[in-house]
Write a protein that holds these residues in place. Sequence first.
Motif, PDB file in Angstrom:
ATOM      1  N   ASP A  40      -6.751   3.633  -0.786  1.00 33.05           N
ATOM      2  CA  ASP A  40      -6.542   4.856   0.007  1.00 33.05           C
ATOM      3  C   ASP A  40      -6.707   4.651   1.508  1.00 33.05           C
ATOM      4  OD1 ASP A  40      -6.135   6.290  -2.349  1.00 33.05           O
ATOM      5  OD2 ASP A  40      -8.215   6.953  -2.477  1.00 33.05           O
ATOM      6  N   TYR A  61     -13.849   6.553  -7.833  1.00 33.58           N
ATOM      7  CA  TYR A  61     -14.425   7.466  -6.846  1.00 33.58           C
ATOM      8  C   TYR A  61     -15.844   7.833  -7.262  1.00 33.58           C
ATOM      9  CZ  TYR A  61      -9.637   8.091  -5.179  1.00 33.58           C
ATOM     10  OH  TYR A  61      -8.371   7.874  -4.681  1.00 33.58           O
ATOM     11  N   GLU A  86      -1.746  10.789  -9.392  1.00 34.49           N
ATOM     12  CA  GLU A  86      -2.761   9.850  -8.938  1.00 34.49           C
ATOM     13  C   GLU A  86      -2.184   8.445  -8.900  1.00 34.49           C
ATOM     14  OE1 GLU A  86      -7.532   9.210  -9.794  1.00 34.49           O
ATOM     15  OE2 GLU A  86      -6.193   9.649 -11.465  1.00 34.49           O
ATOM     16  N   ASN A  91     -14.252   5.954  -2.101  1.00 33.83           N
ATOM     17  CA  ASN A  91     -13.399   5.094  -2.924  1.00 33.83           C
ATOM     18  C   ASN A  91     -14.025   3.698  -2.892  1.00 33.83           C
ATOM     19  OD1 ASN A  91     -11.359   3.089  -3.557  1.00 33.83           O
ATOM     20  ND2 ASN A  91      -9.792   4.651  -3.284  1.00 33.83           N
ATOM     21  N   THR A 145      -6.227  10.334   0.178  1.00 33.27           N
ATOM     22  CA  THR A 145      -6.001  10.009  -1.234  1.00 33.27           C
ATOM     23  C   THR A 145      -4.509   9.853  -1.498  1.00 33.27           C
ATOM     24  OG1 THR A 145      -5.799  12.306  -1.982  1.00 33.27           O
ATOM     25  CG2 THR A 145      -8.030  11.352  -1.930  1.00 33.27           C
TER      26      THR A 145
END
Length: 433
Positions: free
Chosen positions: A55, A200, A50, A244, A111
């Motif tokens: 994004d 998120y 991550e 997001n 993502t």
Amino acid sequence: MSTSISRRKAGEDAEVIVVGAGPAGSTAATYLARAGLDVLLLEKSTFPREKVCGDGLTPRGVKQLIDLGIDTREEAGWLHNKGLRVVGGGVTLELDWPDLASFPPYGVVRTRQDFDEMLARTAQRAGARLAEQTTVIGAVTDERTGRIVGVTAKAGPDKTPVTYRAPIILACDGVSARLALSVGMEKIDARPMGVAVRRYYASPRSKDDYLESHLELWDRSDPANPVLLPGYGWIFGMGDGTVNVGLGMLSTSKAYGKTDYRKLMRSWLDGTPEEWGFREHNALGKIGGAGLPMGFNRTPHYRDGLLLVGDAGGMVNPFNGEGIGYAMESARLAAECVIQAMARREGPARERALAGYPLALRQSLGSYYRLGNVFSKLIGNPVVMRTATKYGMPRETLMKLVLKLLAGLYDQKDGDAFDRVITAATRLAPTVK
């Protein structure tokens, strides 16, 4: 896979070492490997991983993906958007991405967990050797010449000390810039930094034709007494039932460094409409934060065998906080110079080719970033920001010019009147070094 004869000398582990397999490192490694160079790509974590980010990529970033050979069609898993929705001063504007020769007419969302691994695998398929779970600690310097000839690292789950050597090193290790710091290359405090936090949420706003930017953040938890918060916000639908949501703040703001950014974000989101779903019970994961090194805030970008690429060299656009596209752009320029350098004998001729990298950066982005650094100082003043929002937002034609400027979306040759204005302004501005 390359079949060319290696130029590696005895004791060297690669012709080029790339530190960090984010967008900058993987892009550079791909171009270098495609050119037949023996590339070792070192990554501290393991994929998929991550990364705190919005994004979203503007058309400028999408161009870099296309140049790299990435399939950016929606059928390949990219969520397309057609512009930017700007909210501020009581006005909401939907501004389509401009129709240009230089850039595609769409942005994308994906993502970072998926995006970064895809780029790293692209580098591997090109022939780069990827070593995950390898944390680079610092540079190895030749005591006689002062040249950087390798890196020290801790490899594997047991963090085994290891040294890798190569004649050229690319520092693509992000905002931490550990490699640059190990040789005394400090950031330039006079240049802007940003901080961003994001989270998120499961939300019905997941599919949206526009990236959404909020120029004013309001805490409306007490409807009778709304409070204007520092910074700007974004809402980017991911197309998979999630959104997001994040906010950013510039170091030019007096609130920078004195603010609980996570609390700030919750205050803003608690004031958004309930039906958007930006509440604790819809949250997916924690609020993550990251620094945004802007406007070439660490230089020189080349010194003694070490090239600073992406966030390590402060490549984030000071106008809009976009980093991915510019990291990839700097990686492409770095790779071009390294490819030319490695085709020459070691010595002055090779050094001249490597010195072309900071020059190429200045020619590509130097004047534009100089304007951006000035812009970031201006909007760090809340009075200037409120005035610009109040009088600028209602003027759609002006905002179209602003969008082109802030996103770096203009044709330098044969463009429209707006393009000519921006091109002239960047030519007049002294370049950032």
